[in-house]
Design a protein around this motif. Structure first.
Motif, PDB file in Angstrom:
ATOM      1  N   VAL A  32      31.923 -30.178 -34.128  1.00  0.00           N
ATOM      2  CA  VAL A  32      31.940 -29.983 -32.678  1.00  0.00           C
ATOM      3  C   VAL A  32      33.357 -29.643 -32.221  1.00  0.00           C
ATOM      4  O   VAL A  32      34.239 -30.497 -32.169  1.00  0.00           O
ATOM      5  CB  VAL A  32      31.400 -31.234 -31.949  1.00  0.00           C
ATOM      6  N   ILE A  76      25.250 -27.176 -27.822  1.00  0.00           N
ATOM      7  CA  ILE A  76      24.819 -28.587 -27.766  1.00  0.00           C
ATOM      8  C   ILE A  76      25.043 -29.217 -26.388  1.00  0.00           C
ATOM      9  O   ILE A  76      24.895 -30.420 -26.226  1.00  0.00           O
ATOM     10  CB  ILE A  76      25.556 -29.426 -28.843  1.00  0.00           C
ATOM     11  N   MET A 158      16.530 -33.197 -30.790  1.00  0.00           N
ATOM     12  CA  MET A 158      17.936 -33.604 -30.736  1.00  0.00           C
ATOM     13  C   MET A 158      18.046 -34.748 -29.745  1.00  0.00           C
ATOM     14  O   MET A 158      17.307 -34.789 -28.758  1.00  0.00           O
ATOM     15  CB  MET A 158      18.761 -32.399 -30.282  1.00  0.00           C
ATOM     16  N   MET A 160      20.996 -37.754 -27.853  1.00  0.00           N
ATOM     17  CA  MET A 160      22.285 -38.390 -27.662  1.00  0.00           C
ATOM     18  C   MET A 160      21.969 -39.747 -27.018  1.00  0.00           C
ATOM     19  O   MET A 160      21.715 -39.798 -25.817  1.00  0.00           O
ATOM     20  CB  MET A 160      23.114 -37.517 -26.726  1.00  0.00           C
ATOM     21  N   MET A 202      26.937 -38.889 -34.211  1.00  0.00           N
ATOM     22  CA  MET A 202      28.218 -38.277 -33.904  1.00  0.00           C
ATOM     23  C   MET A 202      29.299 -38.993 -34.735  1.00  0.00           C
ATOM     24  O   MET A 202      28.973 -39.716 -35.666  1.00  0.00           O
ATOM     25  CB  MET A 202      28.495 -38.371 -32.404  1.00  0.00           C
ATOM     26  N   SER A 203      30.571 -38.799 -34.368  1.00  0.00           N
ATOM     27  CA  SER A 203      31.642 -39.354 -35.199  1.00  0.00           C
ATOM     28  C   SER A 203      31.449 -40.841 -35.512  1.00  0.00           C
ATOM     29  O   SER A 203      31.662 -41.282 -36.635  1.00  0.00           O
ATOM     30  CB  SER A 203      33.003 -39.175 -34.512  1.00  0.00           C
ATOM     31  N   VAL A 219      29.629 -33.772 -35.376  1.00  0.00           N
ATOM     32  CA  VAL A 219      30.856 -34.567 -35.496  1.00  0.00           C
ATOM     33  C   VAL A 219      32.046 -33.787 -34.928  1.00  0.00           C
ATOM     34  O   VAL A 219      32.340 -32.685 -35.382  1.00  0.00           O
ATOM     35  CB  VAL A 219      31.100 -34.935 -36.980  1.00  0.00           C
ATOM     36  N   GLY A 220      32.692 -34.371 -33.916  1.00  0.00           N
ATOM     37  CA  GLY A 220      33.843 -33.718 -33.295  1.00  0.00           C
ATOM     38  C   GLY A 220      35.144 -34.427 -33.618  1.00  0.00           C
ATOM     39  O   GLY A 220      35.945 -33.975 -34.452  1.00  0.00           O
ATOM     40  N   THR A 221      35.345 -35.562 -32.945  1.00  0.00           N
ATOM     41  CA  THR A 221      36.612 -36.302 -33.042  1.00  0.00           C
ATOM     42  C   THR A 221      37.056 -36.567 -34.482  1.00  0.00           C
ATOM     43  O   THR A 221      38.238 -36.438 -34.797  1.00  0.00           O
ATOM     44  CB  THR A 221      36.468 -37.648 -32.301  1.00  0.00           C
ATOM     45  N   ARG A 227      39.982 -35.302 -28.207  1.00  0.00           N
ATOM     46  CA  ARG A 227      40.052 -34.186 -27.248  1.00  0.00           C
ATOM     47  C   ARG A 227      40.983 -34.584 -26.107  1.00  0.00           C
ATOM     48  O   ARG A 227      41.070 -35.744 -25.730  1.00  0.00           O
ATOM     49  CB  ARG A 227      38.644 -33.880 -26.729  1.00  0.00           C
TER      50      ARG A 227
HETATM   51  C1  LIG Z   1      31.066 -34.011 -27.990  1.00  0.00           C
HETATM   52  C2  LIG Z   1      29.711 -34.098 -28.583  1.00  0.00           C
HETATM   53  C3  LIG Z   1      29.526 -34.552 -29.904  1.00  0.00           C
HETATM   54  C4  LIG Z   1      30.657 -35.001 -30.799  1.00  0.00           C
HETATM   55  O1  LIG Z   1      31.154 -36.232 -30.399  1.00  0.00           O
HETATM   56  P1  LIG Z   1      32.312 -36.964 -31.254  1.00  0.00           P
HETATM   57  O2  LIG Z   1      32.207 -38.374 -30.817  1.00  0.00           O
HETATM   58  O3  LIG Z   1      33.589 -36.314 -30.891  1.00  0.00           O
HETATM   59  O4  LIG Z   1      31.980 -36.793 -32.688  1.00  0.00           O
HETATM   60  C5  LIG Z   1      28.231 -34.569 -30.395  1.00  0.00           C
HETATM   61  N1  LIG Z   1      27.176 -34.179 -29.652  1.00  0.00           N
HETATM   62  C6  LIG Z   1      27.313 -33.744 -28.386  1.00  0.00           C
HETATM   63  C7  LIG Z   1      26.107 -33.324 -27.633  1.00  0.00           C
HETATM   64  C8  LIG Z   1      28.582 -33.692 -27.803  1.00  0.00           C
HETATM   65  O5  LIG Z   1      28.700 -33.258 -26.545  1.00  0.00           O
END
Ligand SMILES: *Cc1c(COP(=O)(O)O)cnc(C)c1O
Length: 231
Positions: A32, A76, A158, A160, A202-203, A219-221, A227
């Motif tokens: 991400v 996403i 999907m 969250m 996610m992370s 996975v972003g962070t 960020r």
């Molecule tokens: C930002 C984001 C992520 C990644 O989140 P991290 O905690 O940085 O890994 C995953 N899914 C969605 C929909 C997001 O907006």
């Protein structure tokens, strides 16, 4: 640094998969890259990462043009119907279809572009007022209607879940998304899909999501770092 992070995450994905008797190959890693400059995508791509996730449509549009051509983009973020045209033209998968109006808008634009697109339905699995997505109880009805649109192919779900400090507390939400997908599959509503995709984790909690059946983790962070701006 990014290369090392990607390698570490891939190892964690593989180790978790093996622990629960799954094949690591059945889990895709979406890096991400939202709110990071395109140079970070290029760096990750050079380290072997091909799949990226973005959640602002204009940001994705710009990065798609500047990123290596073989980079694959999943959208996403929350997608408004009036942005469906850009999304249809720009990305490879939309993970966040949450209503029929959006589905129809995408279908129309894809028709014009003469292409088809894989999408996921975003489910608000925790019934969280702060989170987007269709309610669990409305998912079947939406899937039936989306299945009538020839230009989109619904490949799975999907979610969250509500934020939890302790990742273990996300487990029931991941289980519920898997059970929902299994019920829809049993009703033959994913008829063209052998195994519906489950994009979850996610992370902080992707290892739990994999234990519960995730096929896509976002996975972003843990790859790119913190960020700069908060949402
Ligand atoms: C930002 C984001 C992520 C990644 O989140 P991290 O905690 O940085 O890994 C995953 N899914 C969605 C929909 C997001 O907006």
């Amino acid at each position: 640094m990014i290369a090392e992070n990607i390698q570490r995450i891939k190892n964690q994905i593989a180790n978790t998969a093996i622990k629960v008797n799954r094949s690591p190959d059945d889990i895709k890693l979406v890096a991400v890259s939202k709110r990071f400059p395109v140079e970070k995508i290029t760096e990750a791509h050079a380290a072997g990462q091909t799949l990226f996730g973005e959640n602002y449509i204009q940001e994705m549009q710009i990065k798609r043009q500047q990123a290596p051509p073989s980079a694959i983009f999943h959208f996403i973020g929350h997608l408004q119907s009036n942005k469906a045209k850009i999304a249809a033209a720009t990305c490879d998968m939309i993970e966040t279809v949450d209503g029929l109006k959006l589905g129809k808008a995408l279908n129309n634009h894809l028709q014009t572009l003469d292409k088809t697109m894989d999408v996921l339905i975003q489910v608000n699995i925790g019934n969280d007022a702060k989170k987007a997505g269709v309610k669990s109880s409305d998912t079947e009805e939406l899937l039936i209607k989306l299945n009538d649109l020839p230009r989109i192919r619904v490949c799975g779900l999907m979610t969250m879940p509500p934020f939890e400090e302790d990742p273990e507390l996300s487990r029931p939400y991941f289980q519920n998304l898997r059970l929902l997908a299994e019920r829809l599959k049993e009703k033959d509503l994913f008829s063209a899909i052998e195994k519906p995709e489950l994009s979850m984790g996610m992370s902080g909690d992707f290892h739990i999501a994999i234990e519960e059946g995730a096929t896509i983790v976002r996975v972003g962070t843990a790859i790119f770092g913190e960020r700069l701006l908060t949402e």
